[in-house]
Design an enzyme around this catalytic site. Structure first.
Site, PDB file in Angstrom:
ATOM      1  N   PRO A   1      57.861 -37.962  29.157  1.00  0.00           N
ATOM      2  CA  PRO A   1      57.837 -38.976  28.097  1.00  0.00           C
ATOM      3  C   PRO A   1      57.353 -40.337  28.589  1.00  0.00           C
ATOM      4  O   PRO A   1      56.675 -41.051  27.845  1.00  0.00           O
ATOM      5  CB  PRO A   1      59.308 -39.041  27.649  1.00  0.00           C
ATOM      6  CG  PRO A   1      59.870 -37.696  27.983  1.00  0.00           C
ATOM      7  CD  PRO A   1      59.179 -37.290  29.257  1.00  0.00           C
TER       8      PRO A   1
ATOM      9  N   VAL B   1      55.052 -41.044  30.938  1.00  0.00           N
ATOM     10  CA  VAL B   1      53.589 -41.073  30.996  1.00  0.00           C
ATOM     11  C   VAL B   1      52.999 -40.845  29.610  1.00  0.00           C
ATOM     12  O   VAL B   1      51.931 -41.371  29.285  1.00  0.00           O
ATOM     13  CB  VAL B   1      53.069 -40.020  32.004  1.00  0.00           C
ATOM     14  CG1 VAL B   1      51.547 -40.052  32.086  1.00  0.00           C
ATOM     15  CG2 VAL B   1      53.671 -40.261  33.384  1.00  0.00           C
TER      16      VAL B   1
ATOM     17  N   GLU C   1      52.848 -33.133  24.553  1.00  0.00           N
ATOM     18  CA  GLU C   1      53.847 -32.113  24.870  1.00  0.00           C
ATOM     19  C   GLU C   1      54.677 -32.657  26.018  1.00  0.00           C
ATOM     20  O   GLU C   1      54.239 -32.638  27.175  1.00  0.00           O
ATOM     21  CB  GLU C   1      53.170 -30.789  25.246  1.00  0.00           C
ATOM     22  CG  GLU C   1      52.304 -30.193  24.148  1.00  0.00           C
ATOM     23  CD  GLU C   1      53.115 -29.678  22.970  1.00  0.00           C
ATOM     24  OE1 GLU C   1      54.359 -29.755  23.016  1.00  0.00           O
ATOM     25  OE2 GLU C   1      52.512 -29.191  22.009  1.00  0.00           O
TER      26      GLU C   1
ATOM     27  N   CYS D   1      59.379 -27.310  31.303  1.00  0.00           N
ATOM     28  CA  CYS D   1      59.745 -28.357  30.347  1.00  0.00           C
ATOM     29  C   CYS D   1      60.813 -27.898  29.365  1.00  0.00           C
ATOM     30  O   CYS D   1      61.564 -28.715  28.835  1.00  0.00           O
ATOM     31  CB  CYS D   1      58.513 -28.844  29.596  1.00  0.00           C
ATOM     32  SG  CYS D   1      57.642 -27.566  28.673  1.00  0.00           S
TER      33      CYS D   1
END
Length: 487
Positions: free
Chosen positions: A208, A210, A228, A262
């Site tokens: 989040p 970057v 994503e 992730c």
């Protein structure tokens, strides 16, 4: 045909431009995109088929590149990198004509006599910034969606996985013209230069933090984005869950790719009455998975490593901080810096202000928290940024409905982990802090497409002309009738 030989139907290939000429590369792709925009489904399918065939021929090379970068087991590479990518391409090939076809829509009363449809057209030139954790799948999967939608692409692999980065450069060089698809390798400076260019769409997979940088850069050119991202995805285990089944699925979801996923279960929320029994089941599963003949878990050929020394130190510090603050290691706990190895570890009594409960773990550490009511569990999750995935383990339908209805998340699995990611008919993406936009299958095709609204009106008398000026009593009466109909 050797594994390194391009298909006989592949185009004549030229080396991609150097990094310093990225604006030139973008200009080439912008020019080429005007040609691709006019292509039919057959031409797009041929491009996807060349990509599919290259992957089939180079399975061993892909396995070797992933092993080189973080000792990923070949079987795990087959399932999570190669199969997942090939499934995405095959699904696109099967449905491409259907996706490209204009979609007819209905006609409202005021527009009787018209015909309308949605026409899908490529956005133009896409930038795909791939992460290091699934460096092949999360590069080529979005690429397949972009190609299905008719775009040109610049692909930026992660510099943290140099083996796969070089492999992707070879793949693209053997299969595509640089004006259609190019790989640009490099670090942060290269990514920064790419983000300064006016791409039509940016597809980014990463953190989040970057993601916010990418979105700010995209805003300078009003480029659309698919982000994503990630976050802390909880796995909730209630008192009615099958604990053995839940333990197997949680361990697999947490330990595949050494937890560098992730959508890995980031922490457990377990009903207080079954916590100890679940931990015992997890201990047994870990032994079966990674110590089938005894010995050390570090000797297991079924467990990947942390990608590099920097990330090893980061995860090791999370473990050290949790223990220093009073957490108990119930299972695992060993680390080996020389191998970038961290043993799958279950932590109990973890203080909520510890780093492991504040940061996305991205490693094989599993903190366990407890709850007494489902409302308490929902409130616990909702007090934090929205997760990318929500996992519910329960044998009670009402409990499942309760949590699904009260906990926002990018996606969810009931009595399973991770595998919703591989379902081609399901959209994949986050909510809020965990991402923007959707990927996979038709949703990926749409992400890289402009949905052009088209209305065709007949010539001469039309319904809408009844409402033209001057606004006489007759016109106002017609408007009143229309509003009454809608009311």
């Amino acid at each position: 045909m050797s594994a390194t030989t391009a298909s006989p139907t592949a185009p004549t290939l030229l080396p991609p431009p150097a990094v310093g000429t990225l604006p030139v590369l973008l200009a080439q792709q912008q020019a080429r995109s005007a040609v691709l925009r006019r292509e039919d489904a057959t031409a797009r399918a041929a491009r996807l088929q060349r990509l599919h065939d290259w992957i089939t021929r180079n399975r061993e090379a892909i396995q070797q590149a992933l092993y080189q970068d973080f000792r990923k087991p070949a079987t795990e590479t087959d399932v999570t990198e190669i199969y997942a990518t090939q499934a995405e391409i095959s699904h696109a090939l099967k449905h491409l004509r259907q996706w490209m076809a204009p979609r007819r829509v209905g006609v409202p009363l005021a527009l009787l006599g018209t015909r309308s449809w949605v026409q899908y057209e490529p956005k133009g030139v896409a930038l795909i910034i791939a992460p290091w954790n699934y460096p092949f799948y999360l590069a080529v999967g979005p690429l397949a969606s972009a190609l299905a939608a008719g775009n040109c692409c610049v692909l930026k692999p992660s510099e943290m996985t140099p083996g796969v980065s070089a492999l992707l450069a070879r793949l693209v060089g053997e299969v595509f013209e640089p004006a259609e698809v190019s790989v640009v390798e490099g670090g942060k400076d290269v990514a920064t230069e790419l983000l300064s260019l006016p791409f039509d769409h940016i597809f980014f997979t990463g953190s989040p933090q970057v993601g916010k940088v990418v979105m700010r850069a995209a805003a300078e050119h009003l480029a659309s984005v698919t982000l994503e991202l990630g976050g802390k995805s909880p796995a909730v285990v209630d008192a009615t869950a099958n604990l053995r089944d839940a333990a197997e699925k949680i361990v697999w979801g947490k330990c595949v790719n050494a937890g560098q996923t992730c959508v890995a279960p980031d922490y457990l929320l377990v009903h207080e009455s079954v916590r100890d029994a679940l931990v015992a089941e997890i201990r047994g599963v870990l032994a079966r998975f990674y110590q089938p003949e005894g010995g050390s878990v570090s000797e297991s050929a079924s467990l990947a490593r942390i990608v590099n020394g920097h990330h090893f130190q980061r995860v090791a510090r999370l473990l050290e901080d949790a223990q220093r603050r009073g957490a108990t290691v119930a299972v695992g706990g060993s680390v080996d810096q020389t191998q970038c190895f961290i043993e799958p570890t279950v932590l109990l009594d973890v203080p909520l202000d510890s780093a492991v409960m504040q940061e996305e773990i991205f490693g094989p550490l599993l903190p366990v928290c407890t709850f007494s009511t489902l409302m308490e569990a929902a409130d616990f999750i909702n007090a934090r940024p929205r997760p990318l995935a929500l996992y519910l383990f329960s044998g009670h339908d009402e409990n499942q409905r309760y949590l699904l209805g009260r906990v926002p998340a990018g996606g969810a699995c009931i009595n399973e982990t991770l595998v919703h990611l591989g379902h081609p008919e399901l959209p994949f993406g986050g909510s809020g802090n965990s991402g923007i936009g959707r990927a996979h299958g038709h949703y990926g095709f749409v992400a890289f497409s402009n949905e052009k609204a088209v209305l065709r009106q007949r010539i001469g008398a039309t319904g809408i002309k009844f409402f033209y000026p001057p606004y006489t009593p007759k016109v106002r009466h017609m408007v009143d009738m229309l509003l009454k109909y809608l009311g």
